[in-house]
Design a protein around this motif. Sequence first.
Motif, short mmCIF file in Angstrom:
data_model
loop_
_atom_site.label_atom_id
_atom_site.label_comp_id
_atom_site.label_asym_id
_atom_site.label_seq_id
_atom_site.Cartn_x
_atom_site.Cartn_y
_atom_site.Cartn_z
N LYS A 152 0.83 -1.20 0.00
CA LYS A 152 0.00 0.00 0.00
C LYS A 152 0.87 1.26 0.00
CE LYS A 152 -4.03 1.95 2.30
NZ LYS A 152 -5.07 1.73 3.30
N TYR A 182 4.80 3.87 -8.43
CA TYR A 182 5.33 5.22 -8.23
C TYR A 182 4.79 6.20 -9.28
CZ TYR A 182 8.65 9.07 -8.55
OH TYR A 182 9.21 10.32 -8.64
N THR A 183 4.80 5.78 -10.54
CA THR A 183 4.38 6.72 -11.58
C THR A 183 2.88 7.03 -11.49
OG1 THR A 183 4.29 4.84 -13.14
CG2 THR A 183 6.27 6.21 -13.19
N TYR A 184 2.05 6.05 -11.16
CA TYR A 184 0.63 6.33 -10.95
C TYR A 184 0.45 7.33 -9.79
CZ TYR A 184 -1.93 3.08 -14.03
OH TYR A 184 -2.50 2.46 -15.11
N ALA A 221 2.54 9.43 -8.64
CA ALA A 221 3.06 10.76 -8.99
C ALA A 221 2.12 11.48 -9.96
CB ALA A 221 4.45 10.63 -9.61
N LYS A 222 1.55 10.74 -10.88
CA LYS A 222 0.69 11.37 -11.89
C LYS A 222 -0.65 11.78 -11.30
CE LYS A 222 -1.14 10.76 -16.58
NZ LYS A 222 -0.22 11.52 -17.41
N TYR A 223 -1.27 10.87 -10.54
CA TYR A 223 -2.65 11.09 -10.10
C TYR A 223 -2.79 11.53 -8.65
CZ TYR A 223 -3.72 8.55 -14.41
OH TYR A 223 -3.82 8.16 -15.70
N GLY A 224 -1.74 11.32 -7.85
CA GLY A 224 -1.87 11.66 -6.44
C GLY A 224 -2.77 10.69 -5.68
N ILE A 225 -3.15 9.61 -6.30
CA ILE A 225 -4.01 8.60 -5.70
C ILE A 225 -3.84 7.33 -6.52
CG2 ILE A 225 -6.01 9.28 -7.08
CD1 ILE A 225 -7.85 8.52 -4.80
N ARG A 226 -3.94 6.15 -5.87
CA ARG A 226 -3.97 4.91 -6.66
C ARG A 226 -4.66 3.82 -5.86
NH1 ARG A 226 0.71 1.30 -5.07
NH2 ARG A 226 1.55 2.63 -3.43
N ASP A 227 -5.25 2.91 -6.60
CA ASP A 227 -5.82 1.71 -5.98
C ASP A 227 -4.70 0.68 -5.97
OD1 ASP A 227 -7.12 -0.57 -5.27
OD2 ASP A 227 -8.69 -0.44 -6.80
N HIS A 228 -4.13 0.45 -4.80
CA HIS A 228 -2.96 -0.43 -4.71
C HIS A 228 -3.33 -1.90 -4.80
CE1 HIS A 228 -4.72 -0.56 -0.74
NE2 HIS A 228 -4.11 -1.70 -0.58
N ARG A 229 -4.61 -2.22 -4.58
CA ARG A 229 -5.03 -3.62 -4.48
C ARG A 229 -4.85 -4.35 -5.82
NH1 ARG A 229 -10.99 -2.83 -3.21
NH2 ARG A 229 -10.59 -1.57 -5.05
N ARG A 258 -5.39 -0.34 -11.67
CA ARG A 258 -5.55 -0.20 -13.12
C ARG A 258 -4.31 -0.64 -13.89
NH1 ARG A 258 -9.04 -0.56 -17.07
NH2 ARG A 258 -8.69 0.82 -18.81
#
Lengths: 362, 362, 362, 362
Positions: free
Chosen positions: B98, B108-110, B112-120, B124
């Motif tokens: 997480k 890392y790139t997600y 950095a780009k979005y400021g949020i990610r679904d780590h599960r 995406r």
Amino acid sequence: MSNLFGKIFTISSFGESHGSAIGVVIDGCLPNIEVDFELIKRDLLRRKPGQSLVSSPRNETEEFEILSGVFEGKTLGTPIAILVRNSDIKSSDYDVIKNIFRPSHADYTYEAKYGIRDHRGGGRQSARETVARVLAGSFAKMILNKLGIYIQAYVSQIHTIQVQQPYFNLNLDQTETNMVRCPDPEAAKWMEDAILKAKDEGDSLGGIVSCVIKGVPVGLGEPVFDKLHADLGKAMLSINAVKGFDIGSGFDSVVRKGSELNDAFRLDESEVRTKTNNSGGIQGGISNGEDIFFRVAFKPVASIKHEQESITKSLDQVNFSIAGRHDSCVVPRAVPIVEAMAALVIVDHYLRNASYKMQPFS
Amino acid sequence: MSNLFGKIFTISSFGESHGSAIGVVIDGCLPNIEVDFELIKRDLLRRKPGQSLVSSPRNETEEFEILSGVFEGKTLGTPIAILVRNSDIKSSDYDVIKNIFRPSHADYTYEAKYGIRDHRGGGRQSARETVARVLAGSFAKMILNKLGIYIQAYVSQIHTIQVQQPYFNLNLDQTETNMVRCPDPEAAKWMEDAILKAKDEGDSLGGIVSCVIKGVPVGLGEPVFDKLHADLGKAMLSINAVKGFDIGSGFDSVVRKGSELNDAFRLDESEVRTKTNNSGGIQGGISNGEDIFFRVAFKPVASIKHEQESITKSLDQVNFSIAGRHDSCVVPRAVPIVEAMAALVIVDHYLRNASYKMQPFS
Amino acid sequence: MSNLFGKIFTISSFGESHGSAIGVVIDGCLPNIEVDFELIKRDLLRRKPGQSLVSSPRNETEEFEILSGVFEGKTLGTPIAILVRNSDIKSSDYDVIKNIFRPSHADYTYEAKYGIRDHRGGGRQSARETVARVLAGSFAKMILNKLGIYIQAYVSQIHTIQVQQPYFNLNLDQTETNMVRCPDPEAAKWMEDAILKAKDEGDSLGGIVSCVIKGVPVGLGEPVFDKLHADLGKAMLSINAVKGFDIGSGFDSVVRKGSELNDAFRLDESEVRTKTNNSGGIQGGISNGEDIFFRVAFKPVASIKHEQESITKSLDQVNFSIAGRHDSCVVPRAVPIVEAMAALVIVDHYLRNASYKMQPFS
Amino acid sequence: MSNLFGKIFTISSFGESHGSAIGVVIDGCLPNIEVDFELIKRDLLRRKPGQSLVSSPRNETEEFEILSGVFEGKTLGTPIAILVRNSDIKSSDYDVIKNIFRPSHADYTYEAKYGIRDHRGGGRQSARETVARVLAGSFAKMILNKLGIYIQAYVSQIHTIQVQQPYFNLNLDQTETNMVRCPDPEAAKWMEDAILKAKDEGDSLGGIVSCVIKGVPVGLGEPVFDKLHADLGKAMLSINAVKGFDIGSGFDSVVRKGSELNDAFRLDESEVRTKTNNSGGIQGGISNGEDIFFRVAFKPVASIKHEQESITKSLDQVNFSIAGRHDSCVVPRAVPIVEAMAALVIVDHYLRNASYKMQPFS
């Protein structure tokens, strides 16, 4: 719609090799960019035929005219139309191929698709079209330069002669110091010899252009279909004579294990960096702040002086030879074209990424 | 706009690995196509994890639901929405990542780009997204099959084990007879061993998927930017873990001369054919009626069991190991994905070419 | 490709009236937006049939499911897929029209174009498709609301009953206080009566929806083809039963002179404003900071209970009556649809404009 | 990307009013179309300023040059670039407005959006840009004419003077017989008088252009967002000074009942036809084989000779008058522009529809 490229920084390319002009319309260039006329000229000259012993003797003057979109030396934000008139045309050289399909050219496929073609100089299939790309790419570079993003391509292989060092061990500033645009002076000498020998033999050679992009911020590229390297790949594969593309560790990845290839993260003055760069600066389709690095494979050009077998429009078997003025190896001249296409992809993704940076959302 | 693919046969992909569902909307499918449900199931199963010893044990049921666009077993010409619910989710496996950026993943790139990610499960960025591609690709194949166009991909290399014969000397019907989808039974055995060994070691292997398309008529592909192989290249490079693409003689073209590589034209019962097929079925970006042939290079997947160095979201240096269920080698499962993306490109260009065939103009 | 809308904030709509579900995939929504579930519900209810005496009795539950793109209550920046299952379907009502082309519906044109159609409830031509628009529009509104941009549509005319005041003399907060969504309570009463009378007669009425957008910053809209009002116009004209669109002084401009119509500039606390707003907030296709104001003309719906003349698929002349459950006047229910489409256009142009605001260029 | 129009027959427009040239690149024109140079000239002259007493005295020579895409008098299927050099430029006329924002022009919005503008002659906001549309439209017409599709626009209203007959009671062949392009000779006379009077007063008048398209086959237009009339509407609303658009019974539909407005189907020699044509030839967004009919509302042009209030770039309040050469009424000159935009929409949808007509699917 196949002559358009880019989603926000969009270019529309036009022109046949021996028609009136080659040109491009750029739609979506930022306003208020000071036009760097020297940059345009320099890149046109780097692409130009007849620039050295290793390239085609066609002597295009390559004078460009900006028809719109620039006012008092600055871009307006409106479409920038630029054209280069075709000159030094010897269409009669091409009379022989009016009715013959040259092997490994697109004479046959154009004729089959459209039922008509301009045979003179190859018409629209000619690499002369890349003038449009270089013109547009120079405007993309103007924007990128202001952002501290720099693109440098170079010849890393001609036929069997290969630069042995990775890009970060080479002095890329030496790229333009020799005719073949190879930053390794010794390899460059061998490459020149190989090309001149092929020229003597009426044959042609292929090679590899490698490209490095420095200064790309983290976050460019869209996941899933418009991955940054997928768009770079398409851009490169759209260049005449290109047969392959790979990114970072590329085809070599195949023979290495995950444990050897993964790029461990590290901190460098509180900046996130990777220890190695097998990813080639792109992870999951998004730039990670490292150098972007990719390779483009060019086949030897199809125009050779050897006698060849083919067929005519009226479906007769013939043996024939191609006259006309051709490069024995286009790879050195492809360097600015690779850079131009890379610049177009990067600037487009830079602009596509802008919305994520908007206040009050970022 | 990065989740859309195609110009006329357009697909819109959606879904996170551990979200509710993965799915796709196909816009632009021809009407009156009888839906081949068996084809959809078969390709989903070929892509499915847990299908054999060499693939991930995640046990997705992969039941699909068609929500729209199909009526009484036939396509309506309206958008076809299809979804596959995610099941057998063990998101807790992912708690450890997480806050850690996995090396050579897009965490890392997600972020950095979005400021949020679904780590599960990678959200995406997970290759689970390719379910959408396979679903859409199966509809593309239904159209192509009616046109006599057939796509067959196969594994031609795993790590250092390489099929030595060109595709036309292989019996491609044997591709599905072994776990690695390699039509050379002997090589297949070695490949299986190599993958199982890597699995034991907690490591991962890459490989090459080769793809052959038979029956493509002359004239598909648009010159200049949307060359048929440029669009195929982009399609392949957009698949997770792909690092390279080449067409026809590809990277090998570099070390051959024009005189060796040109494909002489010949007549075969008054049909225009080429003696050799170094062009890979595409000349000047347009199909010439020969088999289309290309290769796709996959890196070893980044998920390995070895301990790795990385950093956390709060910028601490950590050593960690990835749990979760992963393939040691995804290349066999990538075969239907390569086929699906190829089918999407070919059907789109087939439809784009339709206007040239219109009466009274053709 | 006709089911896609928007360039950056792109939506993909799917679903037939009596199929499994109606839904939408939003690609390009900003990340980190808190999802306002109440807003979605509210707008779905405003569009819903059966909401009042003046609308169709079909009783859709309109429960929506978000399948992707939202994690822990926030948008991820990945595609947001949402669907609403179709319920309370009485397809048997439509058996009579299986083989009859209803006048002024799209039965005939769908059949002619596709050679197949889902006749149940009108299939894809049904205004039930607008559920997808309202779902997507509610996400657009979430972004706009954070930017201080508010959209308010209202019914300004039903048949011959017209609101006499311009929008700025009305209390638009009263719009939702009556069944017809008219902010003038007296006119609202007359409109209700007119609709109920038409219902009794088995006939249908048209009307005008007016729309005001407040808070749009200066600079949205692209000159030449993608003028802000051109994109608004297309959005509105794509709604079922819409026959006309005008902006600002609109069709009334025709009978006025330039000297009467020009909007003189003035300064208001050092902000540039116009004294009048005949431009409707858009000049040269670009927003000028004033309220955007436009009108949308709806014809009376084609479904009436009167006996009508038509022909069958087998080309027989018939007289027939339509059963099924229909609105006598859809205009009140169109209010949230007009708002949704307006929101989609404005948010898309907001994001398209982002690149002009980028540092270091702005 | 705002200077591109069309999906398959795509145009890219460029040029400022007082820059070097106005032009267009057409990408996607069918090959083998014989170029009708007379048609291009005729439409350019119909659009040209200075053509009569009722239009602006700017005397453009309007000589066009085709730079590419045409070979031996026929289209190649490659991009057609055409340009018209700007001549008779009196930029000094515009010095006064260099720093003043003209009311109801786009000076202010361009300046605000881009931070720079070419003030000379209005730069890119000038209606001189429509030269590009007329050039492209003439190629679209060449294709349509071969298909038996004909477009005829005419002036149906100037200020308060209105043609009283519907189009089918008029002799549209008389349209070009008078200066105002009105097929009703008596109304035409009144219109001329009104325009000349406005000219004397230094004022300007608006009007309505009506447009009829005959011969459109059944099936053009895509349901949902790209409805044929939605695309026509956007095309028209993108023309300078247009404030409204309606189709078929249009805004008048509002005051009529469903029972009055529905177009009953009938058989005419076993062809499906409608008894009335309130639909304006389009049902559910798809052409039904009847005449397509729509109206376009033009406001009086903003350039008037009256003194006006405005502000300067440095935010000072000023009174000023516009010199320069302007039309008192552009509506007559807008006729070929409306036709050109209509031709672009119809040809694009014709080509988009081609895939449905493909063998073996149709």
